[in-house]
Structure formats: structure tokens, C-alpha cells
Scaffold this active site. Structure first.
Site, PDB file in Angstrom:
ATOM      1  N   GLY A 121      -8.028  51.377 -37.151  1.00 51.89           N
ATOM      2  CA  GLY A 121      -7.783  49.825 -37.082  1.00 51.89           C
ATOM      3  C   GLY A 121      -8.978  48.908 -38.168  1.00 51.89           C
ATOM      4  N   THR A 122     -10.456  49.789 -38.389  1.00 48.29           N
ATOM      5  CA  THR A 122     -11.194  49.015 -38.908  1.00 48.29           C
ATOM      6  C   THR A 122     -10.678  48.685 -40.139  1.00 48.29           C
ATOM      7  OG1 THR A 122     -12.794  49.342 -36.555  1.00 48.29           O
ATOM      8  CG2 THR A 122     -14.000  49.120 -39.052  1.00 48.29           C
ATOM      9  N   ASN A 157      -7.232  42.837 -27.231  1.00 47.12           N
ATOM     10  CA  ASN A 157      -7.527  44.529 -26.988  1.00 47.12           C
ATOM     11  C   ASN A 157      -7.997  43.943 -25.181  1.00 47.12           C
ATOM     12  OD1 ASN A 157      -9.443  43.278 -28.377  1.00 47.12           O
ATOM     13  ND2 ASN A 157     -11.052  44.956 -27.676  1.00 47.12           N
ATOM     14  N   GLN A 189      -3.361  46.352 -31.036  1.00 47.11           N
ATOM     15  CA  GLN A 189      -3.050  46.670 -28.999  1.00 47.11           C
ATOM     16  C   GLN A 189      -1.558  46.011 -29.597  1.00 47.11           C
ATOM     17  OE1 GLN A 189      -4.902  47.826 -26.495  1.00 47.11           O
ATOM     18  NE2 GLN A 189      -6.271  47.724 -27.833  1.00 47.11           N
ATOM     19  N   SER A 241      -3.797  51.231 -35.303  1.00 46.86           N
ATOM     20  CA  SER A 241      -4.521  52.042 -34.911  1.00 46.86           C
ATOM     21  C   SER A 241      -4.325  53.268 -34.347  1.00 46.86           C
ATOM     22  CB  SER A 241      -6.025  51.642 -34.961  1.00 46.86           C
ATOM     23  OG  SER A 241      -6.357  52.429 -34.353  1.00 46.86           O
ATOM     24  N   GLY A 242      -3.689  54.425 -35.219  1.00 52.17           N
ATOM     25  CA  GLY A 242      -3.495  55.018 -34.572  1.00 52.17           C
ATOM     26  C   GLY A 242      -3.522  56.026 -33.158  1.00 52.17           C
ATOM     27  N   HIS A 243      -5.105  55.357 -32.709  1.00 50.42           N
ATOM     28  CA  HIS A 243      -5.497  56.188 -31.600  1.00 50.42           C
ATOM     29  C   HIS A 243      -5.047  55.354 -30.493  1.00 50.42           C
ATOM     30  CE1 HIS A 243      -9.418  54.250 -31.139  1.00 50.42           C
ATOM     31  NE2 HIS A 243      -9.197  54.171 -32.013  1.00 50.42           N
ATOM     32  N   CYS A 302     -16.958  48.079 -27.652  1.00 51.02           N
ATOM     33  CA  CYS A 302     -18.317  47.836 -28.427  1.00 51.02           C
ATOM     34  C   CYS A 302     -19.593  46.734 -27.636  1.00 51.02           C
ATOM     35  CB  CYS A 302     -17.247  47.633 -29.789  1.00 51.02           C
ATOM     36  SG  CYS A 302     -15.590  48.094 -29.584  1.00 51.02           S
TER      37      CYS A 302
HETATM   38  C1  LIG Z   1      -9.131  49.274 -31.757  1.00 44.89           C
HETATM   39  C2  LIG Z   1      -9.191  48.380 -31.674  1.00 44.89           C
HETATM   40  C3  LIG Z   1      -9.170  47.545 -33.864  1.00 44.89           C
HETATM   41  C4  LIG Z   1     -10.589  49.122 -34.443  1.00 44.89           C
HETATM   42  O1  LIG Z   1      -9.246  50.297 -34.572  1.00 44.89           O
HETATM   43  P1  LIG Z   1      -9.990  51.688 -34.675  1.00 44.89           P
HETATM   44  O2  LIG Z   1      -9.132  52.560 -35.241  1.00 44.89           O
HETATM   45  O3  LIG Z   1     -10.969  52.134 -33.902  1.00 44.89           O
HETATM   46  O4  LIG Z   1     -10.524  51.378 -35.979  1.00 44.89           O
HETATM   47  C5  LIG Z   1      -9.682  46.837 -34.244  1.00 44.89           C
HETATM   48  N1  LIG Z   1      -8.795  45.825 -33.545  1.00 44.89           N
HETATM   49  C6  LIG Z   1      -8.304  45.492 -32.106  1.00 44.89           C
HETATM   50  C7  LIG Z   1      -7.523  44.862 -31.376  1.00 44.89           C
HETATM   51  C8  LIG Z   1      -8.130  47.097 -32.047  1.00 44.89           C
HETATM   52  O5  LIG Z   1      -8.209  47.257 -30.261  1.00 44.89           O
END
Ligand SMILES: *Cc1c(COP(=O)(O)O)cnc(C)c1O
Length: 387
Positions: free
Chosen positions: A72-73, A151, A179, A199-201, A325
């Protein structure tokens, strides 16, 4: 019961066992490079194409609109920097005060380099105003980037309305949907979204894999330069197992969408009702009408969120205060501050975020423990009203 009761799914999720199974052959058996000329590599390229198609099916877009990233980042940074590079004369970005750090940090960095960053405010329920956006959109705006769902609170923004305003002004619109994807249905074909990060995770795929959706025709300069991978839009040998895992996770997310919005939502509502019934001076943070089905953010007045988390932890219950974070510092989260949640409540905010792996048994266990925990902490708290 699992030794851990995991209710921190907005921080990260369990990789679905079916996702692991899909990935495994691509470590030891089919380890070829998808760019190779031989058919051993070509087999991997085909499997990547299948993943692209599965993700496109979940999002309601074309496979060639999917760009794989490291998460996601990176997707967020690519959308921001790639758009600014495509419109070098425009110097303004519009975003919100409640974005994830993956948006806020690059924006604040750009501000120090001469860009104008406008952060839209939110009200006490975490809602933003389309009127404020309409007022600040101008010809100098290179990009509007506004998250799909928050989030911390789960609040869902009026994304199509935002996109319509952007389209009317000819301004590209990016949304961080990390999200939202997998929790609420999306159909990008009939949408006003130009770019979308996921974001996959956050949807039962591994960490370190993500997607930036880029609508056909949207201008974007590559952010990571290297080989010709991803149709020249991102250099670097593909994270093959990650991509394959994300493809499988997307397919499962589509299949479980109904479950997410009925069973998971009912579990969240059950937990919410139990907490409100057993803990006085407790408020739910965020617009309850427009909220992700899995997320519950509650403020327990006169107690520290961190103390609640530590006591929950003793029962093996995983929850979160603020975003992952910002935890570790005692500052209330930027989201709670932007919403104007009073100091004593912001400090006692706890987020429970569920997934399809949670059970009613777990929800009832947490619901039983939380009342006594809050009662005990309030007896120790220096903030408690002297009755
Ligand atoms: C988790 C998250 C990200 C970051 O994603 P990563 O894959 O951990 O870099 C960015 N935006 C939102 C809203 C998130 O919840």
C-alpha cells in the site's frame, strides 16, 4: 479455541491457508523468472496474468489496469509522485487530515519542497464535506487523494461524489482503498476513481505485495525505474509468490464478500452492543451509518487505551489503540484529533477490527472481559470524575 483472539485485522490479517497453498509451488518448483524466454519462466508469467485477472474481477476493472507494487505504501507514493511528474506545472495536492501516513508523509515532504498541500477537515463523526472540496479544487491542483475508508474508525468517505467533483474539474483522483478492498464491493469500471491503492496483507494475502489500479488513459510517470516489467510502469523482478497469493486472496475476497457484510458485520455489532451495555461513559467513534462492517472504534472515558490493550493482551486478545504506526507514543492519534474527540476520550480509544476468521465464541469472550477491565482501570485512573 486459538490461543490468540485476533481482533486487529486493520493492522494486518492472517494469510488464508488457501493463499499459502497457491503460493508454495512458486518457491521451489516453478521458480522461473517471468521475463525469461524459456517456457519454464513463461509458465510463471501465465500464473501472474491469472492473478491480474482475479484482482481485476474483484475490482471490476481490466487486467492491464493493475500494477503490482510492494504494498500500500508504494502504491500511494507511486500515485502521488507519478502524477506530479506527469503534471509538472501543477503544484497543489488536496488530501484529508485523516489519511494513513503512507499519504500524509509524502505530502508533508512535498510541502517542504514548495508544493501546496490542502488537508480537508472532518467533523466529529469523521465525515468530510464535499462543499469544502469543491471550494479548494482549482486549476493548480495536480491530484486529489482521499482514502476510501479510514483504518482507525472504518468511516467510509463519499468516494463517487468526490470523484465526480474531480472529474468536472479535470483533476485526477486517487483513493487509498487498503481498508476497503475485500470488505465492501467495488466496481471501478462504473466509478469516478482514476487510481486506487490496495495492500495484500489487509485482505489475507502476504505482506510486501500491493496494487495500484491505474485507469486506462490516466497519465502517470513511473516511480521505480529499472527493467521493462509491468509494461514499463515499474522496474524490478516481480514478487511472484506474493502476486500469486494476492490473486488467490482477491478471488476468496469476492467469494466471502457476502459473509463479510452479514456474519462479520453481525459479530462487530454484537461486540459493540455488549461494550455499550456493560461500560458506562463509552462512545463509538466514527459515523456508524457509513462504516466498514468489520471495524469498531470505541472511546472509554477516563482510561488510557494502552492500559486497556495491556489487560486485553493478558487474555490473548489483540486489539489496537490509534494506528499501529503511532502507537508507542502517548499522543492521541491524528485521526482522533482531526475529529475533535475530547482529550480524555481520545486517550481511551481502542479499535477492534474483525475478519472472517473470528467466531461468535471469541466475540462473547471479549465482551465478557471488557466490562471488568474498564471498571478496574477506572478505579485506578487519575482522570475519573470524583462522584
Ligand atoms: C495498511 C495501510 C497502508 C499501507 O500498506 P502497506 O502494504 O502496509 O504498505 C496504507 N493505507 C492504509 C489505509 C492502510 O490501512
Amino acid at each position: 479455541m486459538d490461543p490468540v483472539i485476533y481482533m486487529d485485522n486493520n493492522a494486518t490479517t492472517k494469510v488464508d491457508p488457501a493463499v499459502v497453498e497457491e503460493m508454495l509451488p512458486y518457491f521451489e518448483q516453478w521458480y522461473g523468472n517471468p521475463s525469461s524466454m524459456h517456457s519454464f519462466g513463461g509458465r510463471v508469467a501465465k500464473k501472474i496474468q491469472q492473478a491480474r485477472e482475479r484482482i481485476a474481477a474483484l475490482l471490476g476493472c481490466q487486467p492491464d489496469e493493475i500494477l503490482f507494487t510492494s504494498g500500500g505504501t508504494e502504491s500511494d507514493n507511486t500515485a502521488i509522485h507519478g502524477t506530479l511528474a506527469a503534471y509538472p506545472r501543477k503544484r497543489k495536492i488536496i488530501t484529508t487530515r485523516v489519511e494513513h501516513p503512507a499519504i500524509l508523509s509524502p505530502c508533508r515532504h512535498l510541502e517542504q519542497h514548495g508544493y501546496e498541500i490542502y488537508e480537508l477537515s472532518v467533523d466529529r463523526q469523521g465525515r468530510l464535506s464535499l462543499d469544502e472540496l469543491a471550494e479548494v479544487l482549482d486549476d493548480n491542483t495536480a491530484l486529489v487523494t482521499i482514502m476510501y475508508a479510514n483504518n482507525e474508525t472504518g468511516v467510509i468517505f463519499p468516494i463517487e461524489g468526490i470523484g465526480a467533483l474531480c472529474r468536472a474539474r479535470g483533476v485526477p483522483f486517487h483513493t487509498d482503498a487498503a481498508q476497503a478492498v475485500g470488505k465492501i464491493p467495488l466496481n471501478l469500471k462504473d466509478s469516478t476513481i482514476d487510481m486506487l491503492s490496495l495492500s495484500g496483507h489487509k485482505l489475507h494475502a502476504p505482506k510486501g505485495i500491493g496494487v495500484l489500479y491505474i485507469r486506462r488513459g490516466v497519465r502517470l510517470v513511473p516511480f521505480i525505474l529499472g527493467g521493462h516489467q509491468e509494461a514499463g510502469r515499474r522496474g524490478g523482478t516481480e514478487n511472484v509468490p506474493g502476486i500469486i497469493g494476492l490473486g488467490k486472496a482477491a478471488e476468496l475476497a469476492g467469494a466471502y464478500m457476502e459473509d463479510e457484510n452479514t456474519r462479520v458485520r453481525a459479530l462487530r455489532d454484537r461486540l459493540e452492543a455488549k461494550i455499550l451495555a456493560t461500560c458506562p461513559d463509552t462512545i463509538v467513534n466514527g459515523d456508524r451509518q457509513n462504516r466498514l462492517p468489520n471495524t469498531l472504534n470505541v472511546s472509554f472515558e477516563y482510561v488510557e487505551g494502552e492500559s486497556i490493550l495491556m489487560m486485553l493482551n493478558q487474555y490473548g486478545i489483540c486489539a489496537s489503540s490509534g494506528s499501529a504506526c503511532t502507537s508507542g507514543s502517548l499522543e492521541p492519534s491524528h485521526v482522533m484529533r482531526a475529529m475533535g474527540v475530547p482529550f480524555t476520550a481520545a486517550h481511551g480509544s481502542v479499535r477492534f477490527s474483525l475478519s472472517r476468521f473470528n467466531t461468535q465464541q471469541e466475540v462473547d469472550f471479549v465482551g465478557e472481559k471488557i466490562g471488568p477491565i474498564i471498571h478496574r482501570l477506572r478505579q485506578l485512573s487519575p482522570f475519573v470524575k470524583t462522584a
